[in-house]
Scaffold this motif. Structure first.
Motif, PDB file in Angstrom:
ATOM      1  N   GLY A 159       0.845  -1.182   0.000  1.00 14.77           N
ATOM      2  CA  GLY A 159       0.000   0.000   0.000  1.00 14.77           C
ATOM      3  C   GLY A 159       0.881   1.232   0.000  1.00 14.77           C
ATOM      4  O   GLY A 159       1.918   1.259   0.667  1.00 14.77           O
ATOM      5  N   SER A 198       1.224   5.374   0.633  1.00 18.50           N
ATOM      6  CA  SER A 198       0.617   6.513   1.313  1.00 18.50           C
ATOM      7  C   SER A 198       1.503   7.742   1.161  1.00 18.50           C
ATOM      8  O   SER A 198       2.736   7.636   1.235  1.00 18.50           O
ATOM      9  N   TRP A 227      -3.346  -0.602  -3.220  1.00 21.48           N
ATOM     10  CA  TRP A 227      -4.105   0.643  -3.131  1.00 21.48           C
ATOM     11  C   TRP A 227      -3.208   1.773  -2.657  1.00 21.48           C
ATOM     12  O   TRP A 227      -2.077   1.562  -2.237  1.00 21.48           O
ATOM     13  N   ILE A 249      -3.227   5.389  -0.138  1.00 19.67           N
ATOM     14  CA  ILE A 249      -3.887   5.955   1.037  1.00 19.67           C
ATOM     15  C   ILE A 249      -3.462   7.416   1.151  1.00 19.67           C
ATOM     16  O   ILE A 249      -2.280   7.707   1.313  1.00 19.67           O
ATOM     17  N   SER A 250      -4.415   8.336   1.055  1.00 12.88           N
ATOM     18  CA  SER A 250      -4.085   9.758   1.129  1.00 12.88           C
ATOM     19  C   SER A 250      -5.353  10.548   1.386  1.00 12.88           C
ATOM     20  O   SER A 250      -6.466  10.025   1.270  1.00 12.88           O
ATOM     21  N   TYR A 287      -4.828  12.899  -3.084  1.00 12.47           N
ATOM     22  CA  TYR A 287      -5.382  11.908  -4.010  1.00 12.47           C
ATOM     23  C   TYR A 287      -5.531  12.498  -5.413  1.00 12.47           C
ATOM     24  O   TYR A 287      -5.232  11.845  -6.411  1.00 12.47           O
TER      25      TYR A 287
END
Length: 239
Positions: A62, A64, A155, A157-158, A163
């Motif tokens: 993931g 971020s 994925w 994450i933000s 994003y």
């Protein structure tokens, strides 16, 4: 920090190599989400790419990112942006420990890169593409053998502004929903001078009583249906 050498080095430790297999035998059996291995996305990707899922040592990541001010001064607008990778093969008590979160990029200020973040991300994207398509020959200390290590990015994450920069889509204005796109239900506030998004009742079941409650909401009944989430192909076509 370079991604590929870091992942290869993790398999040099017998204990870490064992922990990197944790997800294969610890999936929840009571339908409760305790780790990303219990998520719908994990199962969907395993079903879509069975050859990748067949090798339990393949890594799922993931990503971020977000900007922050490292200078403890409120009048300073300096902002730098770290890009972190989380290894979801590890058990839940290890995957979020700071020593296991990989700082792959640190983009310096004085301002956030905005839409130019893709330039900084190019080396990381090249590594991820290589790990996905070709893989990297890696020594496994647990079974004393070499295998081809692959990785996938599950994925990102933000927050919403990050994003928008990371994915390259609109996250404000009339079409501010990146999922609904041009079908976003937005409303312009004349005196507030901004767009707001009020039509959430369309996601309720057709017979839900809130759909006909005019006074409780915006003075209108709501009989529409929620939009279909755009697929990757649809988003690519729109762009």
């Amino acid at each position: 920090m370079l991604l590929i050498p870091r992942l290869k080095r993790m398999f040099r430790s017998e204990e870490m190599a064992k922990n990197l297999r944790w997800h294969a035998t610890n999936k929840s059996t009571d339908l409760k989400l305790r780790h990303p291995v219990d998520s719908v996305t994990w199962d969907q990707m395993s079903h879509k790419y069975p050859s990748f899922a067949a090798e339990e040592r393949n890594i799922r990541l993931g990503l971020s990112t977000d900007g922050f001010n490292p200078i403890d001064m409120k009048n300073s607008q300096y902002s730098c942006l770290p890009v972190l990778l989380v290894n979801y093969n590890l058990p839940p008590h290890l995957c979020m420990k700071k020593e296991n979160i990989m700082l792959t990029l640190l983009i310096p200020g004085p301002h956030q890169p905005g839409n130019n973040i893709d330039i900084y991300l190019e080396p990381l994207i090249d590594d991820l593409n290589h790990l996905w398509s070709e893989g990297e020959s890696t020594y496994d200390a647990l079974i004393k053998s070499v295998f081809t290590l692959k990785a996938m990015l599950l994925w990102t994450i933000s927050d919403f502004p990050a994003y928008g920069n990371l994915v390259g889509c609109k996250v404000k204005g009339k079409m501010g929903c990146p999922l609904c796109g041009k079908h976003t239900d937005s409303m312009w506030l004349k005196f507030g001078r901004k767009h707001v998004y009020m039509h959430h009742r369309k996601g309720l079941p057709p017979s839900h009583r809130y759909r006909v409650k005019k006074a409780w909401f915006d003075g209108h009944t709501k009989h529409g249906r929620k939009s279909r989430i755009l697929s990757g192909h649809d988003i690519s076509h729109l762009l």
